[in-house]
Design an enzyme around this catalytic site. Structure first.
Site, mmCIF file in Angstrom:
data_model
loop_
_atom_site.group_PDB
_atom_site.id
_atom_site.type_symbol
_atom_site.label_atom_id
_atom_site.label_comp_id
_atom_site.label_asym_id
_atom_site.label_seq_id
_atom_site.Cartn_x
_atom_site.Cartn_y
_atom_site.Cartn_z
ATOM 1 N N HIS A 138 -3.009 82.537 31.796
ATOM 2 C CA HIS A 138 -2.172 82.991 30.652
ATOM 3 C C HIS A 138 -1.243 81.399 30.209
ATOM 4 O O HIS A 138 -1.271 81.127 29.109
ATOM 5 C CB HIS A 138 -1.035 83.952 31.198
ATOM 6 C CG HIS A 138 0.104 84.254 30.349
ATOM 7 N ND1 HIS A 138 -0.047 85.189 29.277
ATOM 8 C CD2 HIS A 138 1.164 83.582 29.920
ATOM 9 C CE1 HIS A 138 1.123 84.964 28.589
ATOM 10 N NE2 HIS A 138 1.963 84.238 29.019
ATOM 11 N N GLU A 139 -0.824 80.755 31.277
ATOM 12 C CA GLU A 139 0.242 79.725 30.818
ATOM 13 C C GLU A 139 -0.772 78.465 30.559
ATOM 14 O O GLU A 139 -0.242 77.911 29.441
ATOM 15 C CB GLU A 139 0.946 79.447 32.220
ATOM 16 C CG GLU A 139 1.886 80.206 32.713
ATOM 17 C CD GLU A 139 2.825 80.670 31.608
ATOM 18 O OE1 GLU A 139 3.004 79.969 30.790
ATOM 19 O OE2 GLU A 139 3.394 81.855 31.852
ATOM 20 N N HIS A 142 -1.250 78.798 26.636
ATOM 21 C CA HIS A 142 -0.023 78.718 26.014
ATOM 22 C C HIS A 142 -0.062 77.086 25.213
ATOM 23 O O HIS A 142 0.192 76.678 24.325
ATOM 24 C CB HIS A 142 1.147 78.752 26.507
ATOM 25 C CG HIS A 142 1.866 80.259 26.664
ATOM 26 N ND1 HIS A 142 1.932 80.975 25.309
ATOM 27 C CD2 HIS A 142 2.319 81.090 27.570
ATOM 28 C CE1 HIS A 142 2.473 82.088 25.508
ATOM 29 N NE2 HIS A 142 2.781 82.121 26.580
ATOM 30 N N GLU A 210 2.552 85.706 23.016
ATOM 31 C CA GLU A 210 2.428 86.292 24.381
ATOM 32 C C GLU A 210 1.297 87.239 24.407
ATOM 33 O O GLU A 210 0.634 87.220 25.242
ATOM 34 C CB GLU A 210 4.061 87.082 24.999
ATOM 35 C CG GLU A 210 5.142 86.393 25.177
ATOM 36 C CD GLU A 210 4.814 85.243 26.185
ATOM 37 O OE1 GLU A 210 4.165 85.520 27.285
ATOM 38 O OE2 GLU A 210 5.132 84.092 26.131
#
Length: 292
Positions: A138-139, A142, A210
């Protein structure tokens, strides 16, 4: 690419912020004769945002007192991030750990070549390797989706809108020598409502990013249920060990984190993060629909 059209939503929301700024500018130009101040506020906002964007990694890491770690110190983090970066065919970011028991993680940096991923000590203790892999995926997304740029631009526009609205409150109303003055009730209403509207739109922009990072991170790891499981643990863990919501540096960096780091219900209501149950439900639906 995104099943929930989040890219289109982001473009629409950013357009809404520009429209709100133009509406304020039009009101000032038509009624006060002081339109030059819009450009002054805009330049200040852009300069501030450029500084924050260029130094985003340093500011966020400093706010969490993060320290760099070597592969010998955090072999699991290095192994996971190296594998996922290679799968994405992107540079491997620098890795940091924050000395706090509150479980969380964030990525920052202006581009993949100048990026950093940070995990708190709390999240490293809370999650198993599979769940940590979901969080790190997920990070990384980003960074790869250039979300720092999107959030910086949204923050810049929101800041300019707020500054102009404050100018309207204290100096608006038109020149005494000209009868084109703006309705004072309209000025007061706009000066109060415009910053609120800008904050709500900025929050909505962050929430769509997100959702994107959840979806793209799950694709990168090929395991959406791992991230869903991690989010469940994070919600419980943060409720028992929230960060201090009165620390402005933490508040300014909170939108970067995978989960809202503050435990109060009021903070969650105005959070830049989507409701955790919605994120988990989307990931579970993604797993069921694609046979992960």
């Amino acid at each position: 690419m995104h099943g929930h059209n989040n890219g289109l939503k982001t473009a629409f929301l950013m357009g809404g912020m520009f429209a709100l700024l133009l509406a304020i500018g039009s009101l000032i130009s038509s009624g006060t004769g002081r339109s030059m101040f819009i450009w002054i506020f805009a330049l200040i906002g852009l300069a501030s945002t450029a500084y924050s964007y260029w130094n985003s990694d340093k500011l966020a890491l400093r706010s969490m007192h993060a320290y760099p770690v070597s592969e010998a110190e955090q072999p699991e983090m290095y192994r996971i991030v190296r594998e996922l970066s290679m799968n994405a065919q992107q540079p491997m970011p620098r890795l940091y750990v924050s000395p706090t028991t509150s479980p969380n993680a964030f990525a920052t940096g202006r581009n993949p070549q100048n990026s950093a991923v940070c995990c708190t000590e709390g999240i490293l203790q809370l999650l198993n390797e599979r769940e940590l892999r979901g969080v790190l995926g997920h990070e990384l997304m980003h960074v790869y989706n250039r979300d720092i740029l999107t959030s910086s631009v949204a923050a810049a526009i929101a800041g300019v809108i707020t500054s102009v609205a404050q100018f309207l409150m204290f100096f608006g109303g038109g020149n005494s020598n000209d009868n084109r003055g703006v309705n004072p009730i309209a000025l007061i209403a706009l000066s109060l409502l415009a910053p609120l509207a800008a904050s709500i739109i900025q929050m909505a922009v962050s929430r769509t990013r997100e959702y994107d990072a959840d979806e793209d991170g799950a694709k990168l790891t090929n395991d959406p249920l791992a991230l869903a499981s991690a989010l469940r643990k994070l919600e419980s863990g943060i409720s028992h060990a929230p960060l201090a919501s009165n620390d402005q540096k933490l508040v300014n960096s909170s939108h970067l984190m995978i989960a809202n780091p503050f435990g109060s219900r009021l903070k969650r209501m105005f959070s830049t993060h989507p409701p955790m149950e919605d994120r988990i439900a989307r990931l579970e639906a993604m797993a069921g629909g694609r046979g992960y």
